[in-house]
Structures are given as structure tokens and as C-alpha cells.
Design a protein around this motif. Structure first.
Motif, short mmCIF file in Angstrom:
data_model
loop_
_atom_site.label_atom_id
_atom_site.label_comp_id
_atom_site.label_asym_id
_atom_site.label_seq_id
_atom_site.Cartn_x
_atom_site.Cartn_y
_atom_site.Cartn_z
N THR A 41 0.92 -1.24 0.05
CA THR A 41 0.06 -0.17 -0.03
C THR A 41 1.04 1.29 0.16
OG1 THR A 41 -1.68 -1.08 1.30
CG2 THR A 41 -1.73 1.23 1.17
N VAL A 42 0.65 2.11 -0.78
CA VAL A 42 1.02 3.51 -0.68
C VAL A 42 -0.05 4.65 -0.57
CG1 VAL A 42 2.62 5.18 -2.48
CG2 VAL A 42 2.84 2.55 -2.74
N PHE A 264 8.69 13.11 0.30
CA PHE A 264 8.54 11.62 0.86
C PHE A 264 8.63 11.54 2.37
CE2 PHE A 264 10.01 9.51 -3.42
CZ PHE A 264 8.95 10.25 -4.13
N SER A 265 8.08 10.56 3.09
CA SER A 265 8.30 10.32 4.30
C SER A 265 9.58 9.39 4.39
CB SER A 265 7.07 9.51 5.05
OG SER A 265 7.00 8.25 4.56
N THR A 266 10.28 9.80 5.42
CA THR A 266 11.60 8.81 5.50
C THR A 266 11.19 7.32 5.52
OG1 THR A 266 12.65 10.64 6.63
CG2 THR A 266 13.77 8.42 6.87
N LYS A 267 10.06 7.12 6.29
CA LYS A 267 9.58 5.64 6.39
C LYS A 267 9.30 5.06 5.05
CE LYS A 267 5.90 2.74 8.56
NZ LYS A 267 4.59 3.02 9.32
N LYS A 270 12.61 4.24 2.97
CA LYS A 270 13.32 3.10 3.67
C LYS A 270 12.68 1.88 3.63
CE LYS A 270 16.07 5.75 6.95
NZ LYS A 270 16.36 6.02 8.41
N SER A 271 11.46 1.74 2.85
CA SER A 271 10.34 0.90 2.84
C SER A 271 10.87 -0.43 1.89
CB SER A 271 8.89 1.18 2.55
OG SER A 271 9.05 1.65 1.23
N VAL A 276 9.03 3.32 -4.70
CA VAL A 276 10.09 4.56 -4.36
C VAL A 276 10.64 5.01 -5.82
CG1 VAL A 276 11.69 5.22 -2.94
CG2 VAL A 276 10.20 3.88 -2.03
N PRO A 277 11.52 4.37 -6.34
CA PRO A 277 12.33 4.51 -7.52
C PRO A 277 11.51 5.12 -8.51
CG PRO A 277 12.19 2.17 -7.25
CD PRO A 277 11.71 2.70 -5.94
#
Length: 325
Positions: A41-42, A264-267, A270-271, A276-277
Motif C-alpha cells: 500500500t502506498v 517523501f516520508s523517511t519511512k 526506507k521501505s 519509491v524509485p
């Protein structure tokens, strides 16, 4: 037991072992493939303007249809969304209008969010009037030409002259700017973007005078034939956020122009999510692309998901760059 029967049973057993191995390998391979491509989930935040809706739903379509993500959309205001990202409730904001104080608090100090670079657009807030008004009053090209003519903009709630402000949740400094420029205008806010648009669109349709807080990029600017009123030049001390309680003199300048940022959130960063990319690479090729999708959504009243699908299917070369192909 005959030799032939024993040999047959051995061959049958060997075949069963081989088939079992193939089945295990197939299951293992399928599970690995699913795990390696799983997105989960994003959560993307949609801000209170049409351009943000265009951003959010185009990105949502790409993540769902090409990565298999489940995308949730929140609608938290510009400043509170930073706290939501810090708490891991929102993964990404795809259009941030330079909230420097929040960058320092949540990015540099807490390290709970990270500014990820431009979404491909250059943003600018300003004072706008319709072009037909500039033809009637050429002096309105700059703020100096407004002085002494404020009653041109009279309205029922502001007989001395109305300045139509933006959504109260937006970054703005117009009350301070009006005061510092010595203009006899009353700052009037009618609510969210849709209410402001309805008000100035009605006045423009009637060819009446109106001056208002607005911005670029915005798809309506060309169709409404808007022009920007020139404000005083910027200085090093210039402030754009009226909520910072800076000296009034520091607001006496034009709004800045700057790249619109992704945050972006740091969480989320790092997920390990494959989203992300893709969102790192996600950016509009130009202001015109966002304006196109915005015009479908707000101008033609197309469902945002349908508008996103239409854009993606007609711009696959752009989408492939986001996907890293």
C-alpha cells in the motif's frame, strides 16, 4: 516379482520425484516473483487544487497498473500533511510549494521527511486580473497603478475595493502586502479554490473588474486571458508566508518563482517498496502536461481516474521513463 516390473516401478518413482521437484520449483519461483514485485500500500496526499489532483491520480494509475500497488489518497492540508508524513500516515506529496519552515523542522531536524526534487514544474503565485481590464486601465500593469483606483474593484462586502484572496489554507501574504503598499483594498476570502474560481469566473464572464490571488501553472490562465500585476521586486529579506509573523515590511515584494517539490516520508524511502524509485523519477515533462490533465478534470468534469488513464495511455514514452525502462 519380475525384473521388468521392478524396472517399471523404478522408472515410475523417478518420474514422480522429477514432477514433484518441478512443482516445488514452480511454486517457489512464483512466490519469489510475487515477493520481489510486491508493492503493498502506498498513500499519496492530494492537495486542495486541481493540479495536485492531476498529479495524484496519474501517479496512482501508474503504481496500480504497472506495479500492482494499492494506492490510498488522503486530502490533508499543506502544513498538517508534514506531521502526517512524520507519523507514517502519508508516504508522499507530489507538489509542495516551498514550505521552508517545514523542510527545516521535519527534514533537517527530525529527519522524518525528505525533499526529493522537482516534479517538473515551476510555480509562481501572484496578483491577477483579466486582460480586458488592463485594456481599460493600462496603469494596472503594476501595483502602483492600482493606487487611487481601488473603488474600481468595489463589491457588496468591500465597497472601497475588493481583493479576492485564496483558500485560507494556502501560503499567502496578501493582507500584509496590501497594508504595506498602502492600497485601500479589503482582503476577502470566499473559501476553497472552487469557491474562488466560481467568484472570479462569474465576474470575468460579466466583464467586471476583479483582482485576485492566483498562480501558475494553471490550465485556466490562457482560456480566461489573465495577466499578472507586477509587484515590488524581491529582496533577501522577502517573505511569502503571512503566518510567519515577520515584520510587515518583509512582505513588500512579489511572490517567488521556484521548482515545485516532491516530498517523501523517511519511512517510505526506507521501505524497499518498488514504488519509491518510480516516484523518484516521476515528473511532468512540462507545465502543459499537468494543465492538460487538469483541464480534463476541472474543465470537462472528467473523473480523475479516467483522466489519468487517458494521459497514461497517450503518453507511454513518458510513463516508461518513470518506470525506468
Amino acid at each position: 516379482m519380475s525384473k521388468r516390473l521392478r524396472v517399471g516401478r523404478v522408472r515410475l518413482l523417478a518420474l514422480v520425484v522429477v514432477l514433484a521437484g518441478v512443482a516445488v520449483l514452480a511454486v517457489t519461483t512464483t512466490a519469489t516473483a510475487k515477493t520481489s514485485s510486491s508493492c503493498g500500500t502506498v498513500t499519496l496526499n492530494e492537495q486542495a487544487w486541481t493540479g495536485s489532483t492531476a498529479n495524484t491520480y496519474v501517479a496512482k494509475y501508474v503504481l496500480e497498473h504497472f506495479l500492482g500497488c494499492k494506492v490510498n489518497v488522503t486530502d490533508i492540508a499543506e502544513i498538517p500533511v508534514y506531521e502526517a508524513m512524520a507519523k507514517g500516515k502519508v508516504d508522499a506529496v507530489l507538489e509542495d510549494w516551498q514550505h521552508v519552515a517545514q523542510y527545516k523542522q521535519y527534514g533537517q531536524k527530525q529527519k522524518t521527511v525528505k525533499v526529493m526534487g522537482s516534479n517538473g514544474l515551476t510555480g509562481h503565485i501572484g496578483w491577477f486580473i483579466p486582460h480586458y481590464l488592463l485594456k481599460q486601465y493600462p496603469s494596472f500593469k503594476t501595483w502602483k497603478g492600482l493606487k487611487g483606483h481601488e473603488k474600481v474593484f468595489a463589491s457588496p462586502e468591500a465597497p472601497q475595493g475588493m481583493f479576492l484572496g485564496g483558500d485560507p489554507s494556502y501560503e499567502q501574504k496578501d493582507t500584509q502586502l496590501i497594508q504595506d503598499l498602502g492600497l485601500n483594498l479589503k482582503h476577502v476570502t470566499v473559501g476553497a479554490e472552487t469557491a474562488e474560481v466560481a467568484r472570479f469566473s462569474q465576474l470575468i464572464a460579466q466583464k467586471k473588474p476583479v483582482i485576485f490571488y492566483w498562480w501558475t501553472p494553471e490550465y485556466r490562465n490562457s482560456s480566461l486571458d489573465l495577466v499578472e500585476v507586477k509587484l515590488p521586486a524581491r529582496s533577501k529579506a522577502c517573505q511569502d508566508d503571512g503566518s510567519t509573523n515577520a515584520p510587515v515590511a518583509d512582505y513588500k515584494c512579489a511572490y517567488a518563482s521556484y521548482p515545485l517539490e516532491k516530498v517523501f516520508s523517511t519511512k517510505f524511502l526506507k521501505s524497499g517498496s518498488p514504488a519509491v524509485p518510480v516516484l523518484k523519477r516521476w515528473a511532468w515533462p512540462s507545465n502543459a502536461d499537468q494543465n492538460l490533465v487538469s483541464s480534463w478534470i476541472a474543465g470537462q468534469h472528467m473523473d480523475p481516474a479516467k483522466a489519468a488513464e487517458k494521459y497514461v495511455k497517450s503518453h507511454m514514452s513518458v510513463v516508461n521513463k518513470w518506470l525506468g525502462k
